[in-house]
Design an enzyme around this catalytic site. Structure first.
Site, PDB file in Angstrom:
ATOM      1  N   ASP A 104       0.873  -1.170   0.000  1.00  0.00           N
ATOM      2  CA  ASP A 104       0.000   0.000   0.000  1.00  0.00           C
ATOM      3  C   ASP A 104       0.912   1.223   0.000  1.00  0.00           C
ATOM      4  O   ASP A 104       1.573   1.501   1.010  1.00  0.00           O
ATOM      5  CB  ASP A 104      -0.925   0.013   1.221  1.00  0.00           C
ATOM      6  CG  ASP A 104      -2.070   1.007   1.064  1.00  0.00           C
ATOM      7  OD1 ASP A 104      -1.889   1.991   0.317  1.00  0.00           O
ATOM      8  OD2 ASP A 104      -3.128   0.816   1.690  1.00  0.00           O
ATOM      9  N   ASP A 107      -1.140   4.365   2.829  1.00  0.00           N
ATOM     10  CA  ASP A 107      -2.332   3.938   3.554  1.00  0.00           C
ATOM     11  C   ASP A 107      -2.777   5.125   4.403  1.00  0.00           C
ATOM     12  O   ASP A 107      -2.091   5.515   5.344  1.00  0.00           O
ATOM     13  CB  ASP A 107      -2.044   2.719   4.434  1.00  0.00           C
ATOM     14  CG  ASP A 107      -3.329   2.177   5.036  1.00  0.00           C
ATOM     15  OD1 ASP A 107      -4.276   1.933   4.264  1.00  0.00           O
ATOM     16  OD2 ASP A 107      -3.402   2.021   6.263  1.00  0.00           O
ATOM     17  N   THR A 109      -4.696   7.827   2.439  1.00  0.00           N
ATOM     18  CA  THR A 109      -4.604   8.880   1.420  1.00  0.00           C
ATOM     19  C   THR A 109      -5.466  10.092   1.777  1.00  0.00           C
ATOM     20  O   THR A 109      -5.053  11.240   1.557  1.00  0.00           O
ATOM     21  CB  THR A 109      -5.017   8.336   0.037  1.00  0.00           C
ATOM     22  OG1 THR A 109      -4.143   7.267  -0.322  1.00  0.00           O
ATOM     23  CG2 THR A 109      -4.943   9.415  -1.019  1.00  0.00           C
TER      24      THR A 109
END
Length: 284
Positions: A104, A107, A109
């Protein structure tokens, strides 16, 4: 930042050292883009955002990994179409790979977009379906959480241990607000309504991977969320397991890469948390 680079090795290269290097380089680059992203797109819902920074971070990580391990498989969030069905299929397509990197690139956003300093880079490596390396890096706090299968988990180079709270009543627990507004969000909201009165307090900070790292570090006693993906959970799951905690699904089954409805804790409150979600019919 402390490198635990004595991990599994192939061709003279440490998996853990590569994961740490990727996470730190991506994190440093992400920091330079804070408040300066040029694009913002909605993926699955208004809760599910992506910027060019997410895509650039994933590209950076993928290129670095492939430089060291060109024959390994790679599963990154930004290479997968939005939605739970697409996420499930993407994992199934690569699940049988001998070595699978699960990434990711940012993680949290939404937090990144708003300048809220709770987001991270999450990188895991699975060998034949079992996570053997997990790295979560918080660039805003310069905190590196690292775990190797069978070798413990560390932050700031110090061994982590889960909390010792014995009941939900004495526990600080976290959850999230899922991007899937049709299924996962209503179910999680039902769980929040049931769990909030039973715990010391509840936190919803917007990054599943960091929440998991905080369980491993003993800062939280538990975490649950409906509708997550392998890239949200893989690194954090190993961090918790190697810190003495327990990770599984909301029905009480052990963690595996396909788990989407997760319950993670210090182990002591695991069954109480699962039972509370079941009683509220907020577990599946």
């Amino acid at each position: 930042m402390s490198d635990q680079n004595n991990g599994s090795v192939i061709g003279g290269k440490s998996f853990t050292a590569v994961a740490i290097n990727c996470a730190s380089k991506a994190g440093e680059w992400i920091q330079t883009k804070l408040g300066n992203h040029a694009s913002l797109d909605i993926k699955y819902s208004s809760h599910d955002l992506v910027t060019e920074v997410d895509k650039g971070s994933e590209r950076l990580i993928r290129n670095l990994i492939m430089t060291h391990f060109p024959h390994h498989s790679f599963l990154g969030e930004e290479g997968v179409k939005p939605g739970p069905e697409a996420s499930t299929k993407a994992l199934e397509d690569v699940r049988e790979a001998e070595y699978l990197w699960i990434v990711d690139p940012i993680d949290g956003t939404t937090n990144f977009v708003h300048g809220f300093p709770f987001f991270c880079v999450s990188i895991a490596l699975a060998h034949n379906g079992e996570v053997i390396v997990g790295v979560v890096y918080d660039p805003m706090k310069d905190e590196l959480f690292v775990a190797e299968k069978g070798k413990g988990a560390y932050v700031h180079g110090k061994r982590m241990q889960v909390s010792k709270e014995e009941t939900l009543r004495g526990s600080l627990v976290a959850t999230g607000l899922p991007a899937d507004h049709q299924y996962a969000l209503p179910l999680n909201l039902r769980g929040i309504g049931a769990i909030a009165p039973q715990v010391r307090n509840l936190r919803i900070a917007g990054s599943a991977a960091l929440h998991m790292a905080y369980v491993a570090a003993g800062r939280l006693s538990g975490f649950w969320e409906i509708g997550l993906n392998s890239w949200d959970l893989a690194a954090g799951a190993l961090l918790i397991q190697e810190s003495g905690g327990v990770v599984g699904d909301t029905l009480g089954n052990p963690y595996h890469l396909g788990v989407r409805n997760v319950v993670a804790s210090n182990g002591i409150i695991q069954q109480e948390l699962i039972a509370a979600l079941a009683h509220a019919e907020a577990n599946q």
